[in-house]
Design a protein around this motif. Structure first.
Motif, short mmCIF file in Angstrom:
data_model
loop_
_atom_site.label_atom_id
_atom_site.label_comp_id
_atom_site.label_asym_id
_atom_site.label_seq_id
_atom_site.Cartn_x
_atom_site.Cartn_y
_atom_site.Cartn_z
N ASP A 102 -25.21 -27.83 -18.97
CA ASP A 102 -26.29 -28.15 -18.27
C ASP A 102 -27.55 -27.10 -18.19
O ASP A 102 -28.78 -26.79 -18.06
CB ASP A 102 -26.01 -28.78 -17.48
N ARG A 103 -26.47 -25.76 -18.07
CA ARG A 103 -27.69 -24.42 -17.85
C ARG A 103 -26.96 -23.54 -18.62
O ARG A 103 -25.70 -23.74 -17.94
CB ARG A 103 -27.50 -24.29 -15.87
N LEU A 104 -27.45 -22.75 -19.05
CA LEU A 104 -27.75 -21.90 -19.92
C LEU A 104 -27.65 -20.43 -19.52
O LEU A 104 -28.71 -19.68 -18.63
CB LEU A 104 -27.18 -21.81 -21.53
N LEU A 105 -26.34 -19.56 -19.26
CA LEU A 105 -26.61 -18.15 -18.46
C LEU A 105 -26.07 -16.85 -19.39
O LEU A 105 -24.87 -17.41 -19.78
CB LEU A 105 -25.80 -17.65 -16.83
N THR A 148 -18.86 -28.06 -16.97
CA THR A 148 -20.04 -27.59 -17.98
C THR A 148 -21.61 -27.52 -17.36
O THR A 148 -22.19 -28.02 -17.78
CB THR A 148 -19.78 -29.09 -18.85
N THR A 149 -21.28 -27.86 -15.88
CA THR A 149 -23.05 -27.15 -15.47
C THR A 149 -23.15 -25.85 -15.24
O THR A 149 -24.50 -26.59 -15.79
CB THR A 149 -22.21 -27.51 -13.83
N TYR A 150 -22.61 -25.14 -15.66
CA TYR A 150 -23.15 -23.95 -16.16
C TYR A 150 -22.55 -23.67 -17.29
O TYR A 150 -21.14 -23.81 -17.53
CB TYR A 150 -23.78 -23.58 -15.17
N GLY A 151 -23.23 -23.29 -18.61
CA GLY A 151 -21.78 -22.09 -19.25
C GLY A 151 -22.64 -20.56 -19.43
O GLY A 151 -23.54 -20.51 -19.08
N ILE A 152 -21.80 -20.08 -19.80
CA ILE A 152 -22.43 -18.50 -19.53
C ILE A 152 -21.58 -17.38 -20.98
O ILE A 152 -20.53 -17.78 -21.73
CB ILE A 152 -21.21 -17.45 -18.61
N VAL A 153 -22.55 -16.67 -21.81
CA VAL A 153 -23.13 -16.39 -22.95
C VAL A 153 -22.50 -14.90 -22.99
O VAL A 153 -23.89 -14.16 -21.30
CB VAL A 153 -24.12 -16.76 -24.12
N THR A 154 -21.12 -13.79 -23.01
CA THR A 154 -20.76 -13.23 -22.79
C THR A 154 -20.59 -11.86 -23.58
O THR A 154 -20.76 -12.90 -24.80
CB THR A 154 -20.27 -13.08 -21.27
N HIS A 155 -20.09 -10.67 -23.92
CA HIS A 155 -20.01 -10.08 -24.75
C HIS A 155 -18.62 -8.70 -24.38
O HIS A 155 -19.24 -8.76 -22.78
CB HIS A 155 -21.20 -9.71 -25.02
N GLY A 156 -18.25 -8.08 -24.81
CA GLY A 156 -17.70 -6.87 -24.25
C GLY A 156 -16.88 -6.96 -23.77
O GLY A 156 -16.82 -7.76 -22.77
N THR A 157 -17.34 -5.24 -22.09
CA THR A 157 -16.16 -5.53 -21.56
C THR A 157 -17.62 -6.54 -20.39
O THR A 157 -16.06 -7.19 -19.18
CB THR A 157 -16.57 -4.40 -19.90
#
Lengths: 313, 603
Positions: free
Chosen positions: B289-292, B244-253
């Protein structure tokens, strides 16, 4: 000939892959129409039959038009990305020599296996520098040189072998035979799967082609000199030394401004003047090819060529 | 059952997992969803979707090529309003053509399910731009589903029909070149027949006059809110637990690339960039903690998250241009201080000849552009294989904008009055039917002095050989009316129309020259079938007699892939040779040869 050509050597690419517990990465490259996709489909089915997850990715929008074709095949317990990163291909299989060179950086340093046809398909783009004595802009590296630079390199005249077997189009199957020695699947399975992907009536020649490629690698492993035989037969470029200076003499009295030389100059270096006479508008581009001299209906153009060294004197 | 049989996408109700491309998987999803009408105009990388749909029985589903993307969407809309599920497929720039219909259709809604499959081309593998269809979805207020692999492509298409009917909206399923052309294992299902609902007369809904549109617009905004809640609650929106130090929002390929390089990261995979699953995003952002944000092309997700007042980082680390890859995602994470910088593998530092695509040996377009090179006009080009004549050695196209632009571009060039050269538009047969006819009418109407060359190779060649109204055959191979270009030109008011065989170089050149000298709109139809499709043409190959060759390079000017240099020289210049295997015997080179040294192989 039997199908069972079991090899003494272990399959190095796979052994390394399973140790790392990561997908096996195979990059197949060539020119449109050579059968890159067929090789990919054979690999995809074989690995799926062995319970692996497979992803095979290609970009083929321009494939039919003589452009570069490449296909990434990845298989293993879990495969995420459909593409292989630079430096991570366990096997690079090239159906054409310059294409093999183009993708060489994708090969995994140290353990990656390079399998390539030594045959050249020279694109028209390579024949652009028409200056005196110029060579094709193809590739200067020879197979012998590349074999010495990569860890595991098998470069063979697959097209020549396929020709000898009676079907040039089986060259990709020769390379499949070579490739098969680096992976874990049994020879009979390769042959059965290949059977399903080749045109009807060519099964037999493709089976022979497959075995040729397989035997070739086996021999090359036993006898390094044999492994270099096709590489050493690769033709060195023929070059003419020296440069020439070109001068165009246009007889304005004879020129009637018909425009033929202007239209057909390969370098587009001629133009019609205000007075409708042919003139050399771009002397630097002129290669002295003489097409204007030959085509002029009024003998109004003369191309004079002198060796650069003489001219300097 | 052999693999080949099992791998035919249309193969029966067998649900065995099989390797399918994204396009084949989406076609399978369309068939399984009980769709009755499917239409498309070909365009890389979307072409194989409708081709695969056509491998399923005609009794199940109508599959037809439309003359352009707008027509294909309008056909699908008509079918959906008539109560059957419908599909329209296109490439990203095809949606520009179809967008007029889409923008109204989102107001009107659907009756039976309506899905647009739109294939983007990040990296511009075979397109004129890399526009992001997600922006179109936001503009049209149409939900957009973004599968990441072939299995999801198959599943999402089916789900898209349910969403379309539940929310009364067209749904876009967005693919990319990578997904469309990647083969992976897909577990398929049987077709589920959907009972046709019939047409329900309701002009207040289906006639978009201002009064009705004014009533529809607020509903659109309401629907957007409902869809946000739907995606927040749906398992389609997926959270992969991790550090949970960082999380990634992503989509598709890009999801696949993220998983490849950051297997331990906490990941939120959105099934839809629009409408955003806001509640899920808020909860996810609060858990790390940080959102990418890792997304391909435009910062659609990033801007939506920032609009919620949630700080996140996206395009500052990951490029807005081009296709993503595991390497690029890794480099971005490294730039964010979240991964080690990827080691650049040692380079062999080899630069072999570049190998751009070329016109095929014997391509009928070659002669047309050879003639244009000599005419030295101002040439407005169009979209098709012939765009390859924009580079040397043929180099004779000045502009290429988009499908069907050439003729009107030429009209503008003529009206500008700044070009003293003859003004010429070149356009392929399929492109002419796609969007070349209105500008031709315009040219005559406005008395433009231009020459139009219709390059009729009797197929949609660039995308791999698809039928169109000029071929006289439908997608399923049935005979149908064959459009006559001469009749179209005459009806448009063109008085100077001439048909010519491009393999006859002399006549072709004279005809084009005459056409350019004509004051007004002249049309030259350069007619010769494509050498690849629908049948591969192979005639008697030619050879070069090396004694006669004077290395003049006239034939090299064709850029023919069958002609290369030999190792023999004439006065220091390389003689040429012809590869008999690729030569089809078109004789163009022989017609150009000043020393008559090119002859048939057996002469």
């Amino acid at each position: 000939m039997t199908a069972d050509t079991s090899l003494d050597e272990p399959a190095e690419a796979t052994r390394e892959a399973s140790r790392a517990d990561r997908p096996t990465n195979i990059l197949i490259v060539g020119v449109g129409g050579q059968g890159v996709i067929m090789i990919s489909k054979v690999l995809a089915l074989l690995s799926q039959m062995h319970g692996a997850e497979v992803k095979q990715s290609e970009v083929h929008g321009m494939a039919k038009r003589g452009g570069v074709v490449f296909s990434h095949v990845r298989y293993g317990k879990k495969v995420w990305s459909p593409t292989i990163a630079k430096g991570e291909a366990d096997v690079l299989i090239a159906l054409e020599w310059a294409e093999g060179l183009r993708w060489l950086d994708f090969l995994r340093p140290g353990t990656g296996v390079f399998v390539s046809d030594t045959r050249k398909i020279v694109p028209p783009f390579a024949c652009r520098n028409r200056k005196f004595g110029a060579d094709r802009a193809y590739a200067k590296e020879t197979p012998a040189e590349i074999v010495s630079r990569v860890g595991n390199g098998y470069v063979l005249d697959a097209t020549g072998a396929a020709e000898d077997l009676g079907n040039t189009r089986a060259a990709n199957t020769v390379l499949l035979g070579a490739l098969s020695t680096t992976l874990e699947f049994p020879a009979e399975e390769w042959e059965n799967v290949i059977d399903q992907f080749v045109p009807k009536g060519t099964q037999e020649v493709n089976r022979e082609a497959f075995r040729y490629g397989r035997d070739w690698v086996e021999k090359a492993r036993r006898d390094p000199a044999f492994g270099l035989s096709d590489a050493n037969a690769y033709e060195a470029p023929v070059l003419l030394p020296g440069e020439v200076d070109v001068e165009l003499e246009i007889n304005e009295t004879w020129c009637k401004g018909c425009d033929i030389c202007v239209k057909l100059c390969p370098e587009r270096c001629l133009a019609l003047s205000e007075k409708h006479k042919a003139t050399l508008k771009n002397p630097a581009a002129c290669t002295g090819c003489r097409v204007c001299e030959w085509l002029c209906p009024d003998f109004a153009i003369r191309v004079k060529r002198t060796a650069a060294a003489e001219a300097a004197e | 059952m052999t693999y080949r049989e099992a791998n035919v996408p249309g193969f029966g109700a067998d649900t065995m997992a099989r390797p399918l491309t994204g396009n084949e998987a989406m076609a399978r999803g369309v068939w399984e969803a009980g769709v009755k009408v499917a239409a498309a105009y070909p365009g890389t990388p979307s072409t194989e979707i409708l081709e695969s749909v056509a491998t399923y029985p005609a009794s199940d589903i109508t599959a037809q090529w439309a003359v352009n993307e707008k027509v294909s969407l309008d056909v699908a809309i008509g079918a959906a309003l008539s109560g059957v599920r419908a599909m329209s497929a296109m490439k990203h720039v095809g949606l520009n053509v179809a967008s007029d219909s889409l923008m109204s259709q989102t107001y009107i809604g659907v009756h039976a399910g309506l899905v647009l499959i739109v294939c983007d081309d990040p990296g511009i593998h075979s397109s004129q731009n890399e526009q992001d269809t997600r922006l179109f979805a936001r503009l049209a207020n149409a939900p957009i589903l973004e599968p990441s692999d072939a299995q999801e492509a198959h599943d999402f298409v089916k789900i898209a029909y349910d969403i379309s009917e539940e929310f009364d909206t067209p749904v876009i399923v967005r693919s990319t070149t990578r997904l469309s052309h990647t083969r992976s294992s897909v577990t398929v299902g049987p077709r589920v027949e959907v009972e046709p609902k019939g047409f329900v007369g309701n002009p207040q809904k289906t006639v978009s006059i201002p009064a009705n549109a004014r009533r529809a617009h607020p509903k659109l905004i309401e629907r957007e809110e409902k869809l946000k809640a739907f995606f927040a609650a749906s398992p389609l929106t997926q959270v992969d637990e991790g550090t949970t130090t960082y999380g990634i929002v992503t989509h598709g390929t890009p999801y696949l690339y993220v998983k490849e390089v950051a297997p331990d990261a906490k990941v939120l995979k959105l099934a839809a960039s629009y409408p955003l699953a806001e509640e899920t995003v808020k909860a996810f952002a609060a858990s790390v903690d940080r959102l990418l944000v890792v997304e391909e092309l435009e910062p659609v997700i990033e801007e939506s998250i920032k609009a919620l007042g949630i700080p996140c980082e996206g395009k500052v680390f990951f490029p807005r241009v081009g296709e993503l890859s595991p390497e690029i995602v890794k480099a971005g994470l490294a730039a964010a201080g979240l991964a080690e910088a990827p080691a650049e593998p040692p380079s062999y530092d080899i630069n072999p000849v570049v190998r751009p695509p070329v016109l095929c040996a014997g391509c009928p377009h070659t002669a047309s552009y050879m003639a244009l090179r000599a005419v030295d006009g101002r040439v407005a080009g169009d979209i098709g294989c012939y765009t390859l004549a924009a580079v040397e050695p043929l180099r004779s196209i000045d502009t290429t904008i988009c499908m069907g632009a050439s003729i009107a571009n030429a009209v503008g060039m003529a009206m500008a009055g700044t070009n003293k050269e003859p003004i010429i538009a070149t356009i392929g047969d399929s492109t002419f039917l796609h969007s070349g006819i209105p500008p031709l009418i315009d040219a005559v109407y406005n008395k433009a002095d231009i020459t139009v060359i219709i390059l009729d190779n009797k197929i949609t060649a660039m995308t791999g050989g698809q039928h169109h109204p000029g071929t006289g055959h439908t997608l399923r191979g049935e005979k149908t009316h064959q459009v006559s270009y001469i009749d179209i030109c005459k009806a448009a008011g063109v008085e100077w129309v001439r048909k010519v065989d491009p393999y006859d170089v002399g006549t072709l050149y004279r005809t084009i020259r005459e056409a350019t000298e004509y004051k007004g709109v002249s049309v030259v139809i350069s007619e010769r079938p494509c050498v690849l499709d629908p049948v591969r043409i192979k005639g008697q190959p030619l050879k070069v007699n090396p004694e006669g060759c004077v290395a003049c390079q006239s034939c090299m000017n064709l850029g023919c892939p069958a002609i290369t240099w030999s190792d023999q020289f004439y006065e220091g210049h390389r003689k040429v040779q012809i590869d008999a295997a690729s030569c089809i015997g078109c004789t163009l080179c022989a017609q150009l040869c000043p020393s008559d040294c090119i002859q048939p192989v057996n002469a």
